[in-house]
Design a protein around this motif. Structure first.
Motif, short mmCIF file in Angstrom:
data_model
loop_
_atom_site.label_atom_id
_atom_site.label_comp_id
_atom_site.label_asym_id
_atom_site.label_seq_id
_atom_site.Cartn_x
_atom_site.Cartn_y
_atom_site.Cartn_z
N GLU A 91 0.83 -1.20 0.00
CA GLU A 91 0.00 0.00 0.00
C GLU A 91 0.87 1.25 0.00
OE1 GLU A 91 -3.71 -1.91 2.49
OE2 GLU A 91 -2.58 -0.29 3.39
N HIS A 97 -7.05 10.46 1.04
CA HIS A 97 -7.70 9.43 0.23
C HIS A 97 -7.31 8.05 0.77
CE1 HIS A 97 -8.78 12.39 -2.82
NE2 HIS A 97 -7.55 12.86 -2.68
N ARG A 98 -8.07 7.04 0.34
CA ARG A 98 -7.67 5.66 0.66
C ARG A 98 -6.30 5.40 0.05
NH1 ARG A 98 -11.28 1.67 2.29
NH2 ARG A 98 -9.96 0.12 1.31
N THR A 172 -7.61 3.61 6.81
CA THR A 172 -8.34 2.43 6.35
C THR A 172 -7.51 1.70 5.32
OG1 THR A 172 -10.40 3.64 6.67
CG2 THR A 172 -10.51 1.65 5.33
N THR A 174 -6.48 -0.96 2.31
CA THR A 174 -7.16 -1.56 1.17
C THR A 174 -7.39 -3.02 1.50
OG1 THR A 174 -5.08 -2.12 0.07
CG2 THR A 174 -6.06 0.01 -0.47
N THR A 181 -14.59 -4.63 1.42
CA THR A 181 -13.94 -3.32 1.30
C THR A 181 -13.58 -3.10 -0.15
OG1 THR A 181 -11.73 -4.20 1.68
CG2 THR A 181 -12.97 -3.48 3.62
#
Length: 185
Positions: A91, A97-98, A172, A174, A181
């Motif tokens: 990640e 943003h996510r 949060t 991914t 999700t």
């Protein structure tokens, strides 16, 4: 381990991210890394595989879905990561943003420059996972990131000898496709 475990002569200069990925892949495909890991059921284990003044290679075994580095940088080092067994979730941090998350399966890898802030964790349900990490110059420090009670993103300098763990809130993550999700991969 000595340089005999390398797939060629020891690096005699600082390597680029693409060269580091190539080196990590070559080490991972040889399976010589298996002898340097100790069996551990409840902790992520890691071992130094090779070190000279230009390159450091580490082997990391991810034995549980909860194993997570948290967001971190590699200070002055660039890197290449090859997944030798299992799968990880890689990640990249995005503010506001996510994160951008990608599943990286055995036989694949990625590289990064010294500006990257990322997080790695075992892909949920992937089973025992092993990754080969090559850094140039050799990794001496990392910076661990997390949101603290003041709402700000903080960087905590950490010696490369310490195991990376999430620090502060990590946002949060991914997820896998189909786990409820939104997966970004």
């Amino acid at each position: 381990m000595t340089h005999e475990a390398l797939p060629g002569p020891p690096p005699a200069r600082i390597l680029s991210p693409d060269e580091l990925l190539h080196l990590a892949r070559a080490v991972g495909e040889r399976d010589a890394w298996r002898d340097c890991l100790s069996e551990c059921d409840d902790e992520r284990s890691y071992a130094a595989y090779f070190l000279n003044e230009h390159v450091g290679i580490w082997i990391i075994e991810w034995r549980d879905d909860s194993h997570d580095t948290g967001y971190h940088d590699h200070d002055w080092s660039c890197g290449g990561v090859y997944v030798a067994q299992g799968a990880i979730r890689h990640e990249k941090l995005r503010l506001g943003h996510r994160p951008v998350g990608t599943r990286v399966d055995a036989g694949s890898g990625f590289c990064f420059d010294r500006t990257a802030i990322h997080r790695m964790r075992r892909e949920p349900g992937a089973g025992p996972t092993v990754t080969v990490h090559a850094y140039s110059p050799p990794l001496t420090y990392t910076g661990q990131y997390g949101q603290h009670d003041d709402g700000l993103l903080h960087r905590v300098p950490t010696s490369s000898e310490e195991s990376l763990q999430p620090t502060g809130r990590q946002g949060t993550p991914t997820g896998r496709i189909g786990d409820g999700t939104a997966a970004d991969s």
